[in-house]
Write an enzyme that holds these catalytic residues in place. Structure first.
Site, PDB file in Angstrom:
ATOM      1  N   LYS A   1       0.880  -1.205   0.091  1.00 53.52           N
ATOM      2  CA  LYS A   1       0.073  -0.067   0.144  1.00 53.52           C
ATOM      3  C   LYS A   1       0.793   1.168  -0.128  1.00 53.52           C
ATOM      4  CE  LYS A   1      -3.609  -2.685   2.136  1.00 53.52           C
ATOM      5  NZ  LYS A   1      -4.336  -3.119   3.525  1.00 53.52           N
TER       6      LYS A   1
ATOM      7  N   GLN B   1      -4.201  -1.913   9.877  1.00 54.83           N
ATOM      8  CA  GLN B   1      -4.312  -3.121   9.061  1.00 54.83           C
ATOM      9  C   GLN B   1      -4.636  -4.326   9.885  1.00 54.83           C
ATOM     10  OE1 GLN B   1      -2.790  -3.629   5.605  1.00 54.83           O
ATOM     11  NE2 GLN B   1      -3.487  -5.747   6.355  1.00 54.83           N
TER      12      GLN B   1
ATOM     13  N   ASP C   1     -10.970   2.486   4.539  1.00 54.35           N
ATOM     14  CA  ASP C   1     -11.231   0.857   4.421  1.00 54.35           C
ATOM     15  C   ASP C   1     -12.717   0.877   4.483  1.00 54.35           C
ATOM     16  OD1 ASP C   1      -9.070  -0.270   3.908  1.00 54.35           O
ATOM     17  OD2 ASP C   1      -8.532  -0.878   5.808  1.00 54.35           O
TER      18      ASP C   1
HETATM   19  C1  BQF Z   1      -2.066 -10.757  -5.903  1.00 51.46           C
HETATM   20  C2  BQF Z   1      -5.921  -9.338   2.967  1.00 51.46           C
HETATM   21  C3  BQF Z   1      -6.343 -11.326   4.161  1.00 51.46           C
HETATM   22  C4  BQF Z   1      -6.472 -10.589   5.063  1.00 51.46           C
HETATM   23  C5  BQF Z   1      -6.271  -9.185   5.419  1.00 51.46           C
HETATM   24  C6  BQF Z   1      -1.793  -8.497  -4.557  1.00 51.46           C
HETATM   25  C7  BQF Z   1      -2.789  -8.224  -2.471  1.00 51.46           C
HETATM   26  C8  BQF Z   1      -3.103  -9.464  -2.280  1.00 51.46           C
HETATM   27  C9  BQF Z   1      -2.716 -10.452  -3.553  1.00 51.46           C
HETATM   28  C10 BQF Z   1      -2.818  -7.572  -1.112  1.00 51.46           C
HETATM   29  C11 BQF Z   1      -5.341  -8.781   1.907  1.00 51.46           C
HETATM   30  C12 BQF Z   1      -5.511  -9.359   0.425  1.00 51.46           C
HETATM   31  C13 BQF Z   1      -4.884  -7.443   1.974  1.00 51.46           C
HETATM   32  C14 BQF Z   1      -2.238 -10.016  -4.673  1.00 51.46           C
HETATM   33  C15 BQF Z   1      -4.288  -6.710   0.689  1.00 51.46           C
HETATM   34  C16 BQF Z   1      -5.139  -8.209  -0.786  1.00 51.46           C
HETATM   35  O1  BQF Z   1      -1.292 -10.322  -6.758  1.00 51.46           O
HETATM   36  O2  BQF Z   1      -2.872 -11.523  -6.148  1.00 51.46           O
HETATM   37  C17 BQF Z   1      -2.331  -7.782  -3.421  1.00 51.46           C
HETATM   38  O3  BQF Z   1      -2.013  -6.781  -0.876  1.00 51.46           O
HETATM   39  N1  BQF Z   1      -4.014  -7.598  -0.506  1.00 51.46           N
HETATM   40  C18 BQF Z   1      -4.727  -6.761   3.062  1.00 51.46           C
HETATM   41  O4  BQF Z   1      -4.376  -5.720   3.421  1.00 51.46           O
HETATM   42  O5  BQF Z   1      -5.014  -7.559   4.258  1.00 51.46           O
HETATM   43  C19 BQF Z   1      -5.738  -8.646   4.269  1.00 51.46           C
HETATM   44  C20 BQF Z   1      -6.149 -10.473   2.894  1.00 51.46           C
END
Ligand code: BQF
Length: 291
Positions: A52, A96, A119
Site C-alpha cells: 500500500k 491493518q 477502508d
Molecule cells: C495478488 C488481505 C486477508 C487478510 C487481510 C496483490 C494483495 C494480495 C494479493 C494485497 C489482503 C489481500 C490485503 C495480490 C491486501 C489483498 O497479486 O494476487 C495484493 O496486498 N491485499 C490486506 O491488506 O489485508 C488482508 C487478505
C-alpha cells in the site's frame, strides 16, 4: 474465456490516479495523504501494508506508516488513531487487519473518523453502503465492482452466488450486487459453512464470488458453462521452488474451472491488486471531500 486481469486493471487505475495527482499539483492543491497503522510483525500483513505504501509512492500520494509493537495496548492504539483523526494533513488512514488477539477489533474500527475511514469498515460507513448512500466502499468489494465494470460483465438480472459471509467481502458483495447500481441489479444468494446443497446453488449461478478461504474449493463440476468466477482466496501454500517459500492459492481450482468459464480472475494478479488500487481511489475521494 477471458481472464479478468486485476494486475493490469489496477495498473491502469493507478496511472489514472497519478494523472489526477498532477492536476491537483498544477492547481496548487495538496496531494492525498494516506496513513497506515500496523501492530506486530505478521509477515503477510507487513507485505500488504508495504504494498500500500509503495502504491502511494507510485501515484504520487504522500504516505505515513506507523509501526507499533506486538504488545501495544488497546488504549495506546486508540491514542494513535486519535492523533490521525485530528491531523488535518492526513486525508485517510487504515488500521491493518488482523489485529493481535488482545485488541478488540470492533472497538478499534469504531474509533476511526468515518470521514477518514478509507477502508470503509466503520459501522457508519457500512450502514451508508447498505443504504446505497455516498461513502467509502471497502477496497476489496470496490475492486470487484470495478473489475466487472471495466470488463463489461453484465450483472443485471443475473444470479450471483456468493460463497462466504465475512464482513470484509462476502456480506458487502451480496448487498452491493443486489442494489440498483451500474454493477448490480443481480439476484443474490449468499452461502456459508452451514449452507446445504451448495453445489445445487453454484450450478445455477451466472456469477460466483468465492470468498471462503479454502484453497481450490470451487471445482469444475460445481459450475455451469459460461460462468463468471471471481476468486477472492489468497491462501499461502509452502513452495520451496519460490524464493518467498510460498505461493498464493485461490479458492477456485483455476485450471479446470477456467475451461468452463466465460470470465475468471486469476490468483495471484486478480482481485488482490484491485484492492490496493481502490484503497488509493478512496484516499483521493477522502481528499476531495475534505477540500
Ligand atoms: C495478488 C488481505 C486477508 C487478510 C487481510 C496483490 C494483495 C494480495 C494479493 C494485497 C489482503 C489481500 C490485503 C495480490 C491486501 C489483498 O497479486 O494476487 C495484493 O496486498 N491485499 C490486506 O491488506 O489485508 C488482508 C487478505
Amino acid at each position: 474465456m477471458t481472464i479478468l486481469d486485476g494486475k493490469k486493471t489496477a495498473a491502469d487505475i493507478k496511472e489514472e490516479l497519478a494523472l489526477e495527482v498532477v492536476e491537483l499539483k498544477n492547481k496548487g492543491k495538496k496531494v492525498p495523504h494516506l496513513a497506515a497503522i500496523i501492530v506486530g510483525n505478521d509477515g503477510a500483513s507487513l507485505t500488504y501494508v508495504n504494498a500500500k505504501v509503495k502504491a502511494c509512492e507510485r501515484v504520487g500520494f504522500e504516505s505515513t506508516l506507523i509501526r507499533l509493537p506486538d504488545d501495544t495496548t488497546e488504549e495506546s492504539l486508540l491514542n494513535e488513531i486519535n492523533i490521525l483523526n485530528v491531523d488535518s494533513d492526513i486525508d485517510g488512514f487504515i488500521v491493518q487487519l488482523p489485529l493481535p488477539k488482545h485488541i478488540d477489533e470492533q472497538k478499534i474500527l469504531m474509533a476511526v473518523d468515518p470521514d477518514k475511514d478509507v477502508d470503509g469498515f466503520h459501522p457508519t460507513n457500512v450502514g451508508k453502503m447498505a443504504l446505497n448512500l455516498p461513502t467509502f466502499i471497502s477496497a476489496t468489494p470496490f475492486g470487484i465492482l470495478e473489475l466487472l465494470y471495466r470488463y463489461n460483465v453484465e450483472t443485471s438480472g443475473k444470479h450471483v452466488v456468493v460463497i462466504g459471509r465475512s464482513h470484509i467481502v462476502g456480506s458487502p458483495m451480496s448487498i452491493l450486487l443486489s442494489q440498483k447500481r451500474r454493477i448490480g441489479n443481480a439476484t443474490v444468494t449468499i452461502t456459508h459453512s452451514r449452507t446445504k446443497n451448495l453445489k445445487e446453488l453454484t450450478l445455477q449461478a451466472d456469477i460466483i464470488i468465492a470468498a471462503l478461504g479454502i484453497p481450490e474449493f470451487l471445482k469444475a463440476d460445481m459450475v455451469k458453462d459460461d460462468v463468471t468466477v471471481i476468486d477472492v482466496g489468497i491462501t499461502r501454500i509452502a513452495d520451496s521452488s519460490k524464493k518467498s517459500g510460498f505461493r498464493l492459492v485461490g479458492d477456485v481450482a483455476f485450471n479446470e474451472v477456467s475451461e468452463k468459464a466465460s470470465f475468471i480472475t486469476p490468483v495471484p494478479g486478480g482481485v488482490g491488486p484491485m484492492t490496493i488500487a481502490m484503497l488509493l481511489k478512496n484516499t483521493l475521494l477522502a481528499c476531495e471531500r475534505k477540500n
